[in-house]
Design an enzyme around this catalytic site. Structure first.
Site, PDB file in Angstrom:
ATOM      1  N   ASP A 160       4.461  17.181  -5.331  1.00 49.00           N
ATOM      2  CA  ASP A 160       4.428  16.455  -4.034  1.00 49.00           C
ATOM      3  C   ASP A 160       4.871  15.318  -5.000  1.00 49.00           C
ATOM      4  OD1 ASP A 160       4.487  14.729  -1.848  1.00 49.00           O
ATOM      5  OD2 ASP A 160       2.505  14.835  -2.079  1.00 49.00           O
ATOM      6  N   GLU A 214       8.367  19.950  -2.498  1.00 52.54           N
ATOM      7  CA  GLU A 214       8.787  19.354  -1.580  1.00 52.54           C
ATOM      8  C   GLU A 214      10.167  18.856  -1.425  1.00 52.54           C
ATOM      9  OE1 GLU A 214       7.142  15.361   1.449  1.00 52.54           O
ATOM     10  OE2 GLU A 214       5.443  17.055   0.949  1.00 52.54           O
ATOM     11  N   ASP A 242      -2.349  12.935  -2.322  1.00 54.88           N
ATOM     12  CA  ASP A 242      -1.067  14.136  -3.066  1.00 54.88           C
ATOM     13  C   ASP A 242      -1.377  15.028  -3.531  1.00 54.88           C
ATOM     14  OD1 ASP A 242       0.357  11.210  -2.481  1.00 54.88           O
ATOM     15  OD2 ASP A 242      -1.090  10.671  -4.114  1.00 54.88           O
TER      16      ASP A 242
END
Length: 182
Positions: free
Chosen positions: A7, A69, A141
């Protein structure tokens, strides 16, 4: 099969590692790579920390594939550009380690983990905790990164079956992103 989820973020990049055996998922590790110890204006140094951190994760956990992502465009174009550079450093590090990289939007990950694309961060944390049978909630996160790894674990099996059924060569980079063609 071991999957590394990333991420990306310029200040805090989450990572999560899961093992996949058939339909069974097991937690390996998660955490963050932080660049907050560096000056805000020192973008090259921050990108180097991210690049080096991702390469260190590759060596330490030896993943077979990675999922990252996809950056969304938000209200602040400058923030989007900076996030895109952080993501680029992460993807470059993964590719330089010869890891196949799959890409997912936050919406795709949220749908895969919680069942709906408008899930709150707390819902993702709770579902990741349940899916991986963790004793406590992972930090946000890291939960997102674990969610990306879980999403890829489920999606890759389906995509492999489709590819086999149609005699196609499977390509991971950009494969799941709507609107991208090769």
């Amino acid at each position: 099969m071991r999957i590394l989820g990333i991420d990306p973020g310029l200040q805090t990049t989450g990572f999560g590692v899961v093992d996949v055996a058939g339909h069974a998922l097991s937690y390996v590790a998660s955490g963050v790579i932080k660049t907050t110890h560096l000056e805000m204006g020192n973008l090259p140094a921050r990108l180097k920390v991210l690049y080096d951190g991702i390469r260190e994760l590759r060596v330490r956990y030896e993943p077979d594939e990675a999922s990252v992502e996809i950056v969304f465009v938000n209200v602040n174009p400058q923030a989007t550009l900076l996030l895109g550079q952080a993501r680029g450093a992460c993807v470059t590090a993964l590719v330089s380690c010869d890891l196949p990289v799959a890409e997912y939007t936050a919406l795709q990950m949220k749908q895969a983990i919680t069942g709906h694309g408008r899930a709150a961060k707390s819902q993702i944390q709770e579902m990741v905790k349940r899916l991986l049978q963790l004793p406590a909630l992972p930090r946000q996160d890291a939960a997102d990164a674990l969610g990306l790894a879980i999403t890829h674990a489920h999606a890759r099996a389906s995509m492999n079956k489709l590819a086999e059924a149609h005699g196609l060569q499977r390509r991971t980079s950009g494969m799941y992103r709507g609107g991208r063609s090769h």
